[in-house]
Design a protein around this motif. Structure first.
Motif, PDB file in Angstrom:
ATOM      1  N   VAL A  80       0.836  -1.202   0.000  1.00 53.69           N
ATOM      2  CA  VAL A  80       0.000   0.000   0.000  1.00 53.69           C
ATOM      3  C   VAL A  80       0.871   1.253   0.000  1.00 53.69           C
ATOM      4  CG1 VAL A  80      -1.610   1.366   1.385  1.00 53.69           C
ATOM      5  CG2 VAL A  80      -2.024  -1.071   1.041  1.00 53.69           C
ATOM      6  N   ILE A  81       1.927   1.246   0.792  1.00 56.71           N
ATOM      7  CA  ILE A  81       2.834   2.394   0.827  1.00 56.71           C
ATOM      8  C   ILE A  81       3.438   2.638  -0.551  1.00 56.71           C
ATOM      9  CG2 ILE A  81       5.059   3.224   1.706  1.00 56.71           C
ATOM     10  CD1 ILE A  81       4.348   1.890   4.373  1.00 56.71           C
ATOM     11  N   ILE A  82       3.841   1.567  -1.218  1.00 56.23           N
ATOM     12  CA  ILE A  82       4.434   1.705  -2.552  1.00 56.23           C
ATOM     13  C   ILE A  82       3.414   2.255  -3.551  1.00 56.23           C
ATOM     14  CG2 ILE A  82       5.235   0.336  -4.532  1.00 56.23           C
ATOM     15  CD1 ILE A  82       6.846  -1.328  -2.533  1.00 56.23           C
ATOM     16  N   ILE A  83       2.186   1.753  -3.500  1.00 55.91           N
ATOM     17  CA  ILE A  83       1.135   2.262  -4.395  1.00 55.91           C
ATOM     18  C   ILE A  83       0.919   3.754  -4.176  1.00 55.91           C
ATOM     19  CG2 ILE A  83      -1.353   2.215  -4.852  1.00 55.91           C
ATOM     20  CD1 ILE A  83      -1.253  -0.807  -4.333  1.00 55.91           C
ATOM     21  N   LEU A  84       0.818   4.146  -2.922  1.00 58.34           N
ATOM     22  CA  LEU A  84       0.525   5.539  -2.610  1.00 58.34           C
ATOM     23  C   LEU A  84       1.711   6.455  -2.897  1.00 58.34           C
ATOM     24  CD1 LEU A  84      -1.451   4.983   0.714  1.00 58.34           C
ATOM     25  CD2 LEU A  84      -2.376   5.737  -1.473  1.00 58.34           C
ATOM     26  N   VAL A  85       2.926   5.978  -2.640  1.00 57.17           N
ATOM     27  CA  VAL A  85       4.111   6.790  -2.934  1.00 57.17           C
ATOM     28  C   VAL A  85       4.237   7.023  -4.440  1.00 57.17           C
ATOM     29  CG1 VAL A  85       6.637   6.757  -2.978  1.00 57.17           C
ATOM     30  CG2 VAL A  85       5.429   6.222  -0.865  1.00 57.17           C
ATOM     31  N   GLY A  86       4.022   5.970  -5.227  1.00 50.86           N
ATOM     32  CA  GLY A  86       4.094   6.115  -6.679  1.00 50.86           C
ATOM     33  C   GLY A  86       3.097   7.128  -7.200  1.00 50.86           C
ATOM     34  N   THR A  88       1.461   9.507  -5.326  1.00 46.12           N
ATOM     35  CA  THR A  88       1.611  10.805  -4.683  1.00 46.12           C
ATOM     36  C   THR A  88       2.754  11.615  -5.283  1.00 46.12           C
ATOM     37  OG1 THR A  88       0.765   9.882  -2.608  1.00 46.12           O
ATOM     38  CG2 THR A  88       1.906  11.994  -2.476  1.00 46.12           C
ATOM     39  N   LEU A  89       3.874  10.974  -5.542  1.00 44.88           N
ATOM     40  CA  LEU A  89       5.018  11.681  -6.122  1.00 44.88           C
ATOM     41  C   LEU A  89       4.652  12.291  -7.470  1.00 44.88           C
ATOM     42  CD1 LEU A  89       8.112   9.398  -5.357  1.00 44.88           C
ATOM     43  CD2 LEU A  89       7.638  11.688  -4.459  1.00 44.88           C
ATOM     44  N   THR A  90       3.965  11.524  -8.296  1.00 45.94           N
ATOM     45  CA  THR A  90       3.570  12.018  -9.612  1.00 45.94           C
ATOM     46  C   THR A  90       2.610  13.198  -9.492  1.00 45.94           C
ATOM     47  OG1 THR A  90       3.756   9.742 -10.418  1.00 45.94           O
ATOM     48  CG2 THR A  90       2.663  11.326 -11.851  1.00 45.94           C
ATOM     49  N   LEU A  91       1.626  13.059  -8.622  1.00 42.05           N
ATOM     50  CA  LEU A  91       0.627  14.113  -8.462  1.00 42.05           C
ATOM     51  C   LEU A  91       1.216  15.364  -7.819  1.00 42.05           C
ATOM     52  CD1 LEU A  91      -2.353  14.832  -8.804  1.00 42.05           C
ATOM     53  CD2 LEU A  91      -2.778  13.867  -6.541  1.00 42.05           C
ATOM     54  N   PHE A  92       2.098  15.182  -6.843  1.00 42.61           N
ATOM     55  CA  PHE A  92       2.696  16.315  -6.143  1.00 42.61           C
ATOM     56  C   PHE A  92       3.522  17.170  -7.095  1.00 42.61           C
ATOM     57  CE2 PHE A  92       6.183  18.146  -3.564  1.00 42.61           C
ATOM     58  CZ  PHE A  92       5.431  18.959  -2.734  1.00 42.61           C
ATOM     59  N   LEU A  93       4.311  16.531  -7.948  1.00 47.86           N
ATOM     60  CA  LEU A  93       5.116  17.272  -8.918  1.00 47.86           C
ATOM     61  C   LEU A  93       4.227  18.048  -9.895  1.00 47.86           C
ATOM     62  CD1 LEU A  93       7.907  14.639  -9.694  1.00 47.86           C
ATOM     63  CD2 LEU A  93       8.118  16.741  -8.345  1.00 47.86           C
ATOM     64  N   ALA A  94       3.112  17.446 -10.289  1.00 45.90           N
ATOM     65  CA  ALA A  94       2.185  18.127 -11.191  1.00 45.90           C
ATOM     66  C   ALA A  94       1.563  19.344 -10.514  1.00 45.90           C
ATOM     67  CB  ALA A  94       1.102  17.167 -11.657  1.00 45.90           C
ATOM     68  N   ASN A  95       1.236  19.223  -9.226  1.00 44.79           N
ATOM     69  CA  ASN A  95       0.654  20.346  -8.501  1.00 44.79           C
ATOM     70  C   ASN A  95       1.647  21.500  -8.364  1.00 44.79           C
ATOM     71  OD1 ASN A  95      -1.829  19.151  -8.114  1.00 44.79           O
ATOM     72  ND2 ASN A  95      -1.283  18.236  -6.167  1.00 44.79           N
ATOM     73  N   ILE A  96       2.930  21.171  -8.220  1.00 41.86           N
ATOM     74  CA  ILE A  96       3.955  22.195  -8.067  1.00 41.86           C
ATOM     75  C   ILE A  96       4.014  23.084  -9.311  1.00 41.86           C
ATOM     76  CG2 ILE A  96       6.446  22.587  -7.929  1.00 41.86           C
ATOM     77  CD1 ILE A  96       5.188  21.854  -5.271  1.00 41.86           C
ATOM     78  N   ILE A  97       3.862  22.469 -10.498  1.00 43.13           N
ATOM     79  CA  ILE A  97       3.943  23.252 -11.732  1.00 43.13           C
ATOM     80  C   ILE A  97       2.572  23.736 -12.198  1.00 43.13           C
ATOM     81  CG2 ILE A  97       6.042  22.112 -12.498  1.00 43.13           C
ATOM     82  CD1 ILE A  97       4.401  20.375 -14.347  1.00 43.13           C
ATOM     83  N   GLY A  98       1.501  23.399 -11.438  1.00 47.61           N
ATOM     84  CA  GLY A  98       0.176  23.940 -11.722  1.00 47.61           C
ATOM     85  C   GLY A  98      -0.571  23.260 -12.841  1.00 47.61           C
ATOM     86  N   ILE A  99      -0.339  21.967 -13.072  1.00 43.20           N
ATOM     87  CA  ILE A  99      -1.034  21.233 -14.120  1.00 43.20           C
ATOM     88  C   ILE A  99      -2.165  20.418 -13.510  1.00 43.20           C
ATOM     89  CG2 ILE A  99      -0.818  19.362 -15.799  1.00 43.20           C
ATOM     90  CD1 ILE A  99       0.379  21.918 -16.758  1.00 43.20           C
ATOM     91  N   PRO A 100      -3.398  20.526 -14.046  1.00 43.75           N
ATOM     92  CA  PRO A 100      -4.517  19.728 -13.522  1.00 43.75           C
ATOM     93  C   PRO A 100      -4.381  18.267 -13.937  1.00 43.75           C
ATOM     94  CG  PRO A 100      -5.222  21.003 -15.418  1.00 43.75           C
ATOM     95  CD  PRO A 100      -3.818  21.429 -15.132  1.00 43.75           C
ATOM     96  N   LEU A 101      -3.822  17.457 -13.056  1.00 40.70           N
ATOM     97  CA  LEU A 101      -3.517  16.056 -13.344  1.00 40.70           C
ATOM     98  C   LEU A 101      -4.636  15.160 -12.832  1.00 40.70           C
ATOM     99  CD1 LEU A 101      -1.239  14.172 -14.399  1.00 40.70           C
ATOM    100  CD2 LEU A 101      -0.364  14.113 -12.077  1.00 40.70           C
ATOM    101  N   SER A 102      -4.863  14.045 -13.514  1.00 42.19           N
ATOM    102  CA  SER A 102      -5.897  13.108 -13.112  1.00 42.19           C
ATOM    103  C   SER A 102      -5.417  12.223 -11.971  1.00 42.19           C
ATOM    104  CB  SER A 102      -6.304  12.224 -14.299  1.00 42.19           C
ATOM    105  OG  SER A 102      -7.059  11.131 -13.838  1.00 42.19           O
ATOM    106  N   THR A 103      -6.067  12.346 -10.817  1.00 42.56           N
ATOM    107  CA  THR A 103      -5.706  11.494  -9.688  1.00 42.56           C
ATOM    108  C   THR A 103      -6.083  10.041  -9.958  1.00 42.56           C
ATOM    109  OG1 THR A 103      -7.826  11.981  -8.624  1.00 42.56           O
ATOM    110  CG2 THR A 103      -5.966  13.371  -8.043  1.00 42.56           C
ATOM    111  N   SER A 104      -7.142   9.823 -10.718  1.00 44.75           N
ATOM    112  CA  SER A 104      -7.537   8.458 -11.052  1.00 44.75           C
ATOM    113  C   SER A 104      -6.464   7.772 -11.882  1.00 44.75           C
ATOM    114  CB  SER A 104      -8.865   8.454 -11.827  1.00 44.75           C
ATOM    115  OG  SER A 104      -9.905   8.971 -11.049  1.00 44.75           O
ATOM    116  N   GLU A 105      -5.893   8.491 -12.835  1.00 38.14           N
ATOM    117  CA  GLU A 105      -4.877   7.898 -13.695  1.00 38.14           C
ATOM    118  C   GLU A 105      -3.626   7.523 -12.918  1.00 38.14           C
ATOM    119  OE1 GLU A 105      -4.060  10.275 -17.088  1.00 38.14           O
ATOM    120  OE2 GLU A 105      -5.885   9.677 -18.135  1.00 38.14           O
ATOM    121  N   VAL A 106      -3.140   8.425 -12.054  1.00 33.75           N
ATOM    122  CA  VAL A 106      -1.910   8.116 -11.326  1.00 33.75           C
ATOM    123  C   VAL A 106      -2.144   6.998 -10.313  1.00 33.75           C
ATOM    124  CG1 VAL A 106      -0.896  10.395 -11.646  1.00 33.75           C
ATOM    125  CG2 VAL A 106      -2.276   9.967  -9.620  1.00 33.75           C
TER     126      VAL A 106
END
Length: 360
Positions: A80-86, A88-106
């Motif tokens: 579960v930690i690995i799933i969430l880290v994978g 979260t890291l992708t989504l967090f980086l997208a939020n930093i640059i201001g891109i509306p990323l799909s949480t379902s996809e990540v």
């Protein structure tokens, strides 16, 4: 027990990023059309309605995320930690640059990465989900394109329907209501992405998980959602009040329908395609050439694959060590990053060459 607490903490941090990305984007149309001029008020409304959506209607999507993609017996604290880290890291980086990323996809991408590592994926369920990722955004574009055309005719005929007409106040209220509906649907669909894995692993009950996930999603919307709100609301196209209402009601309705059937849907894709639909009527299909559209499209394509590779790599590093799989994965990442870098260099050199030859 410590690992379970870590998994829950990571899940709640992920929920905050969901609030920043998915739910904040839902208020882009009202904010962009000027129905809500205060960014803080827009994010506060998102937080409240997304919380209600998650608590009242998020259960079906939790079931899909928790046990509908890979076997439940694979889910323990480490996985579960690995799933969430994978994810979260992708989504967090997208939020930093201001891109509306799909949480379902990540999220789905990260779960599939784990399933691929253990060669255990419910392929039919995965294809079913991915097909909705394609169908629903296209449907959103087509519906809003038709509505945008009808709205254009109506606004040309009745000037009181435009921004400075006598109906402005009521049209603003309608649009804000539509944004709240869309935020409600975001909470209903997207909060499950953060707490679904820990519910599937039996670390927390579905009801308690939804309550905590909804709370942290709301906090994330308020604290981290400003950049995504600006991108969706102001950097794609300016919408009239009626156009914004078409986007919000279409997106919210489609996502709520998907949530009832337990399908995790990329809300940001649905919303952005809706904005593109009315924008194509207003500005022509040249809107598709805007740099922000190209950048969002690339992130949509890369995000599930990126989270898939991260979780796949982490499995073969920490859970089931495999030097060859790690080597291939890292090599693939290097090739991908190197190709992007090389492409930029080539484009830069081409521009320099063209500029130097401009006077010949």
């Amino acid at each position: 027990m410590i690992l379970e607490y870590i998994a829950i903490i990571v899940a709640l941090f992920f929920a905050m990023n969901i609030g920043a990305s998915g739910t904040a984007a839902s208020m882009g149309a009202p904010y962009g059309a000027g129905a809500i001029r205060s960014k803080r008020l827009a994010l506060l409304l998102v937080a409240i309605t997304a919380f209600l959506g998650a608590v009242l209607g998020g259960g079906e999507v939790v079931k899909t995320i928790g046990k509908g993609i890979i076997p439940m017996d694979l889910l323990d604290a480490k996985i579960v930690i690995i799933i969430l880290v994978g994810a979260t890291l992708t989504l967090f980086l997208a939020n930093i640059i201001g891109i509306p990323l799909s949480t379902s996809e990540v999220t789905v991408g990260s779960i599939v990465g784990v399933g691929a590592a253990f060669q255990a994926i419910y392929s039919e369920s995965l294809l079913y989900i991915v097909s909705f990722w394609v169908i629903i955004p296209i449907a959103s574009f087509m519906i809003t394109y038709v509505l945008g055309y009808l709205i254009k005719l109506a606004e040309n005929r009745w000037s009181e329907l435009t921004e400075n007409g006598r109906w402005t106040k009521w049209l603003s209220v309608l649009l804000v209501f539509g944004g709240c509906l869309e935020a409600f649907s975001a909470g209903m669909n997207n909060v499950a992405n953060s707490i679904g894995p820990i519910v599937g692993a039996g670390m927390i009950s579905s009801s308690n998980g939804l309550l905590l996930g909804a709370l942290f999603t709301s906090i994330g919307a308020i604290l981290l959602g400003g950049k995504v709100l600006e991108t969706n609301g102001k950097k794609i196209t300016k919408l009239s009040l009626l156009q914004g209402s078409a986007v919000s009601f279409t997106g919210g309705t489609l996502v709520i329908i998907a949530s009832v059937f337990g399908v995790p849907i990329p809300l940001t894709q649905v919303t952005t395609c809706g904005i593109l639909g009315v924008g194509a009527v207003k500005d022509g299909f040249a809107i598709m050439q805007k740099d922000v559209i190209k950048r969002i499209g690339m992130v949509w394509l890369v995000s599930p694959l990126a989270s898939l590779m991260v979780s796949y790599l982490l499995i073969h590093l920490f859970i089931d060590p495999n030097f060859y799989q790690v080597l291939v994965t890292i090599s693939t990442l290097i090739v991908g990053i190197g190709t992007i870098g090389l492409s930029k260099i080539v484009k830069k050199e081409t521009r320099v060459f063209v500029d130097k030859g401009a006077g010949i």
